[in-house]
Design an enzyme around this catalytic site. Sequence first.
Site, short mmCIF file in Angstrom:
data_model
loop_
_atom_site.label_atom_id
_atom_site.label_comp_id
_atom_site.label_asym_id
_atom_site.label_seq_id
_atom_site.Cartn_x
_atom_site.Cartn_y
_atom_site.Cartn_z
N CYS A 229 -12.16 33.18 -33.03
CA CYS A 229 -10.94 33.61 -33.74
C CYS A 229 -10.37 34.88 -33.13
O CYS A 229 -9.26 34.89 -32.62
CB CYS A 229 -11.30 33.88 -35.20
SG CYS A 229 -12.20 32.52 -35.93
N ASP B 12 -12.59 13.01 -40.59
CA ASP B 12 -12.88 13.60 -39.28
C ASP B 12 -13.00 12.49 -38.25
O ASP B 12 -13.47 11.38 -38.58
CB ASP B 12 -14.18 14.41 -39.34
CG ASP B 12 -14.24 15.45 -38.22
OD1 ASP B 12 -14.14 16.65 -38.52
OD2 ASP B 12 -14.36 15.05 -37.04
N GLY C 58 -16.66 38.19 -29.43
CA GLY C 58 -16.92 36.76 -29.37
C GLY C 58 -16.39 36.02 -30.56
O GLY C 58 -15.61 36.55 -31.35
N ARG D 106 -9.18 32.66 -43.91
CA ARG D 106 -9.55 34.02 -43.46
C ARG D 106 -10.97 34.37 -43.84
O ARG D 106 -11.29 35.53 -44.08
CB ARG D 106 -8.55 35.06 -43.99
CG ARG D 106 -8.05 34.67 -45.30
CD ARG D 106 -6.97 35.38 -46.00
NE ARG D 106 -6.20 36.43 -45.47
CZ ARG D 106 -5.51 37.27 -46.26
NH1 ARG D 106 -5.57 37.13 -47.57
NH2 ARG D 106 -4.79 38.22 -45.76
N ILE E 63 -14.29 25.31 -41.23
CA ILE E 63 -13.42 25.66 -42.35
C ILE E 63 -13.23 24.46 -43.28
O ILE E 63 -13.38 24.56 -44.50
CB ILE E 63 -12.04 26.15 -41.83
CG1 ILE E 63 -12.21 27.38 -40.96
CG2 ILE E 63 -11.08 26.40 -43.00
CD1 ILE E 63 -12.88 28.57 -41.63
N LYS F 54 -1.85 35.87 -40.45
CA LYS F 54 -3.20 35.53 -39.98
C LYS F 54 -3.43 36.09 -38.57
O LYS F 54 -4.47 36.68 -38.27
CB LYS F 54 -3.36 34.01 -40.00
CG LYS F 54 -4.55 33.49 -39.26
CD LYS F 54 -5.83 33.91 -39.92
CE LYS F 54 -6.99 33.66 -38.99
NZ LYS F 54 -8.19 33.28 -39.65
N1 SAJ Z 1 -17.35 43.20 -33.36
C1 SAJ Z 1 -17.59 44.38 -32.68
N2 SAJ Z 1 -17.49 45.56 -33.35
C2 SAJ Z 1 -17.17 45.62 -34.68
C3 SAJ Z 1 -16.93 44.41 -35.37
C4 SAJ Z 1 -17.02 43.21 -34.69
O1 SAJ Z 1 -17.88 44.38 -31.47
O2 SAJ Z 1 -17.12 46.72 -35.22
C5 SAJ Z 1 -17.44 41.90 -32.64
C6 SAJ Z 1 -18.55 40.99 -33.19
O3 SAJ Z 1 -19.79 41.32 -32.64
C7 SAJ Z 1 -18.04 39.63 -32.74
C8 SAJ Z 1 -16.53 39.77 -32.83
O4 SAJ Z 1 -16.26 41.16 -32.86
O5 SAJ Z 1 -18.40 39.36 -31.40
C9 SAJ Z 1 -15.89 39.11 -34.03
O6 SAJ Z 1 -16.68 39.30 -35.19
P1 SAJ Z 1 -16.08 39.63 -36.62
O7 SAJ Z 1 -17.20 39.76 -37.56
O8 SAJ Z 1 -15.16 40.79 -36.51
O9 SAJ Z 1 -15.13 38.41 -36.97
P2 SAJ Z 1 -15.28 36.79 -36.96
O10 SAJ Z 1 -14.74 36.28 -35.67
O11 SAJ Z 1 -16.63 36.34 -37.35
O12 SAJ Z 1 -14.27 36.43 -38.16
C10 SAJ Z 1 -12.92 36.89 -38.10
C11 SAJ Z 1 -12.57 37.55 -39.45
N3 SAJ Z 1 -11.34 38.27 -39.32
C12 SAJ Z 1 -11.21 39.58 -39.68
O13 SAJ Z 1 -12.14 40.24 -40.08
C13 SAJ Z 1 -9.85 40.19 -39.57
C14 SAJ Z 1 -12.49 36.47 -40.53
O14 SAJ Z 1 -12.06 37.04 -41.76
C15 SAJ Z 1 -11.53 35.37 -40.10
O15 SAJ Z 1 -11.42 34.35 -41.09
C16 SAJ Z 1 -12.07 34.76 -38.84
O16 SAJ Z 1 -12.07 35.78 -37.83
C17 SAJ Z 1 -11.18 33.59 -38.45
O17 SAJ Z 1 -11.59 32.45 -38.68
O18 SAJ Z 1 -10.05 33.81 -38.01
#
Ligand code: SAJ
Length: 424
Positions: A270, A33, A267, A164, A14, A216
């Site tokens: 976050c 850092d 995974g 986010r 970030i 958040k």
């Molecule tokens: N996943 C599923 N099914 C889905 C969507 C996601 O199994 O339908 C899984 C993904 O494969 C992955 C995990 O969820 O393993 C998380 O992936 P993600 O794409 O949902 O989210 P992140 O962790 O890459 O990013 C999230 C985001 N938060 C939201 O969408 C509410 C991002 O906006 C945040 O900034 C980020 O967390 C963070 O840094 O907190």
Amino acid sequence: MKFETISVIGLGYIGLPTAAVIASRRKKVVGVDVNQHAVDTINRGEIHIVEPELDIVVRAAVKEDYLRATTTPETADAFLIAVPTPFKAEGDNDHVPDLTYIKSASQSIAPVLKKGDLVILESTSPVGATEQMSAWLAEARPDLTFPQSHGEESDIRVAHCPERVLPGHVVRELVENDRVIGGMTAKCSAAATALYQIFVEGECITTTARTAEMAKLTENSFRDVNIAFANELSIICDKIDISVWELIRLANRHPRVNILQPGPGVGGHCIAVDPWFIVSETPEEARLIRTAREVNDGKPQWVIDKVNEAVGKYLSANPDKTAKEVTITCFGLAFKPDIDDLRESPALRIAEDIVASHPGTVLIMEPNIEILPKSLEGKAKLVMLDEAFSETDIILMLVDHKEFKAVPKNRLENKFLVDTRGVW
Ligand code: SAJ
């Protein structure tokens, strides 16, 4: 408010993109850092993390002298803290957030703070962390006044503005997303808004620091709960022999239903973490949020059981073979599609478990990496798509990378398939 120099503390996933994007708006940015390797890499105009387009922005910002990295904080007009907030090691099961990095970041900037400065906490934090950070700053600098004691008249302004952005789309989302800005006072919010307006094209919406912290955590818990719903459905459907993929497609035709996609688990650093910050603070009340975490965390074991079941079925269909002669191929290791990030990846966890328990060959097809992670080194073989299909008996689909979606159906003939993503 005028910001001549902005300092970003923590140059990770970030902090570095934020520093680089601010620098691209022709503001002097000093990135700080503790990792000397990261600092040296950035000062060469290169990056130490993987994020599309980030290399271009960093290279230009360093070349034009707007971005510089160092290990020691320097004076600035605004400080943006973007350091990790992991769990406390000893209380792993309680998932208690560990604010050590925020504490040391605030103690490191305290000596260079001056009247009129703005300090922003961007790290995802439990409710109350911003007030705690301000208390640490005040403790280190009794000669300055802070919002908790002097309100609008304080020398230093303090706010929480949670990041986010979605990994893989960080550079675009940093600019386009709306920002929630939680100042400890209205003046703190106004100062932070002025800072974000340097580079944010989305709307900046102000609130209190505590509400911003909770917002958040709520966003990521919302997603976790919804993924848990999809994951639970997939387990139910498997038991009663219904295609969960077709089911979700049909249910989503309803104008007010929008079910997410099941997978091998949740995974990343976050969504699998942040909901616990709510649970650890309000364990009695956060029942649904806790259960969602448990459902998602239980999914990898369910997948491993499905693979063992598939091996059993394969051996029943091929009685002349032993488990040692069965080849399993894991398609995908990353924590989500089309990235190379293996951190907290359920796919990697599943692959590690299979490698440890399966007596036969395990192949890995992950188009986004060139070498296997240490935990799989020498125990599994990284292969290309053709070899994966020609050599395997059991296909385990873990990540819906674009390369896999393009595979024609006939390549799956005569294979035993465990598809956690509904691609095939
Ligand atoms: N996943 C599923 N099914 C889905 C969507 C996601 O199994 O339908 C899984 C993904 O494969 C992955 C995990 O969820 O393993 C998380 O992936 P993600 O794409 O949902 O989210 P992140 O962790 O890459 O990013 C999230 C985001 N938060 C939201 O969408 C509410 C991002 O906006 C945040 O900034 C980020 O967390 C963070 O840094 O907190």
